[in-house]
Enzyme design. Structure first.
Site, short mmCIF file in Angstrom:
data_model
loop_
_atom_site.label_atom_id
_atom_site.label_comp_id
_atom_site.label_asym_id
_atom_site.label_seq_id
_atom_site.Cartn_x
_atom_site.Cartn_y
_atom_site.Cartn_z
N ASP A 130 0.79 -1.04 -0.06
CA ASP A 130 0.30 -0.14 -0.05
C ASP A 130 0.77 1.50 0.29
O ASP A 130 1.90 1.03 0.79
CB ASP A 130 -0.92 -0.08 0.64
CG ASP A 130 -2.10 0.94 1.67
OD1 ASP A 130 -2.12 2.03 0.42
OD2 ASP A 130 -2.93 0.80 1.80
N GLN A 131 1.18 2.32 -0.75
CA GLN A 131 1.68 3.39 -1.20
C GLN A 131 3.03 3.60 -1.36
O GLN A 131 3.97 3.97 -1.08
CB GLN A 131 1.52 4.23 0.41
CG GLN A 131 1.23 5.84 -0.33
CD GLN A 131 0.58 6.33 1.50
OE1 GLN A 131 -0.88 5.90 1.20
NE2 GLN A 131 0.82 6.90 1.67
N CYS A 147 -6.83 4.26 -1.83
CA CYS A 147 -6.49 2.58 -1.73
C CYS A 147 -7.76 1.99 -2.84
O CYS A 147 -7.54 1.36 -3.46
CB CYS A 147 -7.10 2.54 -0.65
SG CYS A 147 -5.11 2.80 0.27
N HIS A 195 -9.56 -3.97 0.94
CA HIS A 195 -10.72 -2.69 1.21
C HIS A 195 -11.72 -2.74 0.61
O HIS A 195 -12.64 -1.48 0.02
CB HIS A 195 -9.79 -1.34 0.64
CG HIS A 195 -10.26 -0.34 1.39
ND1 HIS A 195 -9.42 0.70 1.70
CD2 HIS A 195 -11.43 0.36 2.09
CE1 HIS A 195 -9.67 1.95 2.47
NE2 HIS A 195 -11.52 1.65 2.47
N ASP A 253 -0.63 -0.94 -5.28
CA ASP A 253 -2.34 0.04 -5.14
C ASP A 253 -1.97 2.03 -5.70
O ASP A 253 -3.01 1.93 -5.80
CB ASP A 253 -3.42 0.28 -4.26
CG ASP A 253 -3.07 1.19 -2.38
OD1 ASP A 253 -1.61 1.06 -2.64
OD2 ASP A 253 -3.63 0.91 -2.24
N HIS A 254 -0.96 2.27 -5.11
CA HIS A 254 -0.71 3.61 -5.74
C HIS A 254 0.02 4.63 -5.48
O HIS A 254 1.19 3.07 -4.65
CB HIS A 254 -1.85 4.69 -4.69
CG HIS A 254 -2.44 4.94 -3.92
ND1 HIS A 254 -1.65 5.18 -3.05
CD2 HIS A 254 -3.34 4.51 -3.20
CE1 HIS A 254 -1.93 5.04 -1.61
NE2 HIS A 254 -3.28 4.04 -1.63
#
Length: 505
Positions: free
Chosen positions: A14-15, A54, A104, A290-291
């Site tokens: 994540d991130q 997310c 999520h 995810d990003h």
């Protein structure tokens, strides 16, 4: 060449911006397992998320559809149970499908095609995080506390969660190896780090020194010189009147590197488990995020913008049948993963997508075959946007277009820092017209704007209604899988049927 169906280990974090790991040129991060995975597989240099947030990114990735197509506008949006995901498709192709960690999901369907979830989710499954275009601040947004709390810690909720994700994913790999189920598997292990808060255990903090930590490539741009959306975003984050000191910036980035090293260790554990169970030769490993994360570039932090640090993601694929050391320069995005998995799981092509998807399989890239001049689409539909803000990238050119804000055109081949808006440059007029035409063909911005506003009103109303009186949560509660490892019958049978790889006669 026919591809035989393989197991798939899908690792998502994540991130994580790719710019911060060595496979993409970074010289600071201590991540030997990710570097080994990259050298033994295919690295996609220009992989993008389809929304820099997310939930919209993950639901888009799983469904193979852009967020606007499935009403995945913000972190409080619901993925309809009727939307097929790559977990649904792989189950139809004969796979057993498991999820350990974050995806999520919002709403009463917390499986979306997975046969089992091994953990709960880290974020709420209700509509409490619904975006609001009419609100300047929202309680669930990032803010300046990330700077005051950055650094080493003994424990925090993210470490607790990721340890559980790793533990259950590792145990699942062992259980799969000693199972009599002949089906290939899809196991998704999804971690929450290196998402803020920027905190890591002391042992990962100590892998780095302050003097080795690099600073942002592009220094903070004065607020009045930022584009209008960035100004709104800085206001949302309460960063308009807060300027982190160089010491705070370095501390945040050092902790971020520490979290990346934690993720690297977790990846190493999973890869070693595959190897020790003899499944490394028949398992495809996919690693992505995810990003991205801005990490101070241009004075921006976190995600939710369309600059490269925010929208680019690492994408590394190791396939046991294909060559290592391949680098792919074409644009790809996370919505390409559904058709990719479909081709990997069903090489005969008999299982077709049930409706239109614009993503394209990246399997040719894994074979070293040039695919096409990829076009990627990214959408900003969450709080702060105020209206749809969309991005089209074809080749090295990137257009950001909106009903509300001035457009931006960048050529990343000559301007990788995205400092020169080429919109008024007549020598780039044809490229602008080409990308603008693609954008108009892909999106009806007025219709999307109306749909987002209606969705926000509906979800806020439903959430208020469902939290009045007795509240029934949608959060997933996993079963106690530990009991399956314990003696509940005859001792000899229990021991013999559950021992894996014994070297004793």
């Amino acid at each position: 060449m026919t591809i035989s169906p393989k197991n798939i280990l899908f690792i998502q974090v994540d991130q994580l911006t790719p710019i911060m790991i060595p496979a993409y040129g970074n010289a600071v991060a201590n991540v030997p397992n990710l570097s080994s995975l990259a050298s033994g597989g295919t690295v996609f240099d220009f992989a993008y998320c389809n929304s820099p947030l997310c939930y919209p990114s993950r639901s888009s990735m799983m469904s193979g559809k852009l967020p606007s197509e499935i009403e995945a506008y913000d972190n409080g949006s619901e993925l309809p149970a009727s939307v097929p995901t790559f977990a649904h498709y792989l189950r139809r192709a004969g796979y057993q499908t498991s999820l350990s960690g974050k995806m999520h999901f919002v709403g009463p369907d917390q499986l979306h095609g997975f046969e089992e979830r091994l953990t709960t989710d880290i974020y709420p499954a209700d509509f409490s995080w619904t975006g609001d275009w009419n609100s300047t601040f929202q309680e669930h947004n990032n803010d300046t506390t990330a700077f005051t709390q950055a650094g080493p810690c003994v424990r925090n909720p993210q470490i607790d969660y990721d340890e559980e994700v790793l533990h259950r994913a590792k145990r699942k790999l062992f259980n799969l190896a000693r199972s009599s189920d002949p089906r290939p598997f899809l196991l998704v292990a999804s971690f929450t780090q290196p998402h803020d808060p920027y905190q890591c255990e002391e042992r990962f903090w100590d892998l780095y020194r302050d003097e080795d930590i690099d600073m942002p490539i592009v220094s903070a741009i004065p607020f009045d010189e930022q584009d209008p959306y960035t100004q709104r975003l800085l206001t949302q984050y309460r960063l308009r009147d807060f300027t982190p000191t160089p010491e705070q910036i370095k501390r945040v980035r050092r902790a971020y590197y520490g979290m990346i090293s934690y993720i690297d260790e977790a990846v190493g554990v999973l890869l070693q488990t595959l190897k020790s169970t003899g499944r490394d030769k028949d398992t495809i490993v996919i690693f992505t995020s995810d990003h991205g994360e801005m990490l101070g570039e241009r004075g921006l932090w976190y995600k939710r913008c369309l600059y490269e640090h925010s929208v680019r993601v690492p994408l590394i694929v190791r396939h046991p049948e294909f060559g290592a050391g391949i680098r792919v320069k074409e644009n790809v995005s996370l919505i390409d993963l559904l058709p990719t998995m479909l081709e990997l799981a069903d090489p005969t092509g008999s299982l077709k997508a049930v409706d239109k998807i614009i993503g394209q399989s990246i399997v040719p890239c894994l074979k070293g075959i040039k695919r096409y001049e990829g076009t990627t689409f990214v959408e900003c539909l969450f709080e702060g946007a105020g209206a749809p803000i969309m991005m089209v990238k074809k080749g090295s050119y990137k257009l950001i277009t909106s009903l509300r804000d001035p457009e931006q055109l960048f050529d990343l081949s000559s301007d990788p820092k995205e400092l020169t808006n080429l919109l008024a440059n007549p020598s780039h007029a044809n490229k602008y017209k080409e990308l603008k035409c693609i954008a108009k063909e892909q999106w009806d911005l007025e219709r999307i704007e109306s749909a987002v506003l209606l969705s926000q009103r509906r979800r806020k109303f439903v959430h208020r209604a469902l939290t009045a009186g007795a509240y029934t949560p949608w959060d997933f509660v996993p079963t106690d899988q530990g009991s399956g490892q314990c003696l509940r019958g005859g001792y000899a049978e229990w021991l013999s049927t559950n021992t894996l790889g014994s070297r004793f006669s």
